[in-house]
Scaffold this active site. Sequence first.
Site, PDB file in Angstrom:
ATOM      1  N   SER A   1       0.929  -1.564   0.210  1.00 53.40           N
ATOM      2  CA  SER A   1       0.192  -0.254   0.037  1.00 53.40           C
ATOM      3  C   SER A   1       0.861   1.101  -0.131  1.00 53.40           C
ATOM      4  CB  SER A   1      -0.881  -0.348   1.581  1.00 53.40           C
ATOM      5  OG  SER A   1      -1.516   0.622   0.876  1.00 53.40           O
TER       6      SER A   1
ATOM      7  N   LYS B   1       4.696   2.294  -2.055  1.00 54.23           N
ATOM      8  CA  LYS B   1       4.552   3.739  -3.253  1.00 54.23           C
ATOM      9  C   LYS B   1       6.221   3.418  -2.381  1.00 54.23           C
ATOM     10  CE  LYS B   1       0.061   5.713  -2.084  1.00 54.23           C
ATOM     11  NZ  LYS B   1      -0.526   4.313  -2.622  1.00 54.23           N
TER      12      LYS B   1
ATOM     13  N   TRP C   1      -9.528   0.767  -5.694  1.00 57.86           N
ATOM     14  CA  TRP C   1      -9.223   2.469  -4.936  1.00 57.86           C
ATOM     15  C   TRP C   1      -7.642   1.474  -6.139  1.00 57.86           C
ATOM     16  CZ3 TRP C   1     -10.513   5.876  -3.613  1.00 57.86           C
ATOM     17  CH2 TRP C   1      -9.765   6.769  -3.341  1.00 57.86           C
TER      18      TRP C   1
ATOM     19  N   HIS D   1      -7.201  -5.509  -0.138  1.00 60.00           N
ATOM     20  CA  HIS D   1      -6.236  -4.824  -0.553  1.00 60.00           C
ATOM     21  C   HIS D   1      -5.543  -5.217   1.404  1.00 60.00           C
ATOM     22  CE1 HIS D   1      -4.161  -0.768  -0.210  1.00 60.00           C
ATOM     23  NE2 HIS D   1      -4.344  -1.110   1.089  1.00 60.00           N
TER      24      HIS D   1
END
Length: 419
Positions: A259, A263, A350, A400
């Site tokens: 998540s 990044k 998302w 997720h």
Amino acid sequence: MKCTLFLIVLMNMVQSLFAQFEPNYDESKVPLFEAPDPLISFKGEQISDSLAWEKKRRPELLRFFEQKVYGEVPETLDAFSFKLLEQSDEAYEGKARRKQIEISLRKNNSVLTFTLLLYLPKGKINAPVFLGYNFHGNHTVTADLQVHIPTAWNKNNEDLGIIGNQATETSRGKRKHRWAIEKLIENGFGLATIFYGEVDPDKNDFSDGLHSLFYEEGQQRPKPNEWGSIAAWAFGLSRAMDYLENDSDVSKVIAFGHSRLGKVALWAGATDQRFAGVISNNSGCGGAALSKRMYGETVGRINRSFPHWFSDSFEQYNEKENTLPVDQHQLLALIAPKPLYVASAVEDRWADPKGEFLAAHYASSVYELYGLDGLLHRQMPAVNEPIQKTVAYHIRHGQHDVTTYDWEQYITWGRTFLE
Ligand code: GTR
């Protein structure tokens, strides 16, 4: 007549305002766009070999992401040091070795310390290690009673036993399902992890954490082109790498993250070529997902919800993704020729699974310059059917999260591309 025209204009305005708040999950509403070609420079030159990529194209892309997306690191540290706080040969019922290392960063007479937790398989001379941040403390990834509890600011979470922004003994092992430590050890891999809040607390406040060490007299926040939290966390991973590359029990280091921390792993892999590979687990917007698709989370949405993650200059692209001269596949390409794994989950809309896949596909042309295999086809693979090349991808069932299934794929891939 005038009144109808006014009404139409007003309705359009209301609609576009609404679009800012309603995420799009409809594929037919994805804007038409062309993914900027990693192999055509900003001046329009064709890049046809790895040398031209490294000398011309890679530096200009890296510069763009540095200045306009994640932000530049202002200066170098004055000093850094490592201290072995504790070690044991008897972790995981004698199957693993454990080390806890304090890393200290010094700048302008201030010091920031964070703790690296390292598990290594016993009986292996030097092992490849997955390095990734955890969300709530090193003691949440394992039931091991010897792992220290951090005192840095932690996001409150009743289920995890985090109260008054402090982790407690109750949090121990609460996230161990996300870290397949025993599986990694059995397969000859090590795991290194850090609580990200020790490097920079995840709140829209630049008074503390790594940023504050670099301020000039009276400065309260980074300058517009300077680093947000993602770049600060990536910097922290590189300092952990400074330690790991000198630990003779470690062979290679693979940056891993889930998540927002996915990044971070990607940006760390792009800015520090010592990482032997990178894994992005459900990293989504500002990570592996293409921004121009505007599917699920968008640039405007992420900048409004988390104003401290990116550099302030990234805000100029809020609701203006079409004006971005780059997209996230070019961030992925900056990791080449190091192996890259992008993973998505079906219910994680998302994070835009299709946008994550396409970015890995579009990045593959750069890997091909090195004679390495990427994702050849534009077609997404079926659910739970990984494609494992130097650029790898899977989409699994579920939400997720980081699951045992994800780790099993990373281990299989790691054996082929990273050992
Ligand atoms: C969400 C955010 C995502 C992702 C996620 C996470 O709220 O919108 O970009 O980073 O948090 O890190 O769990």
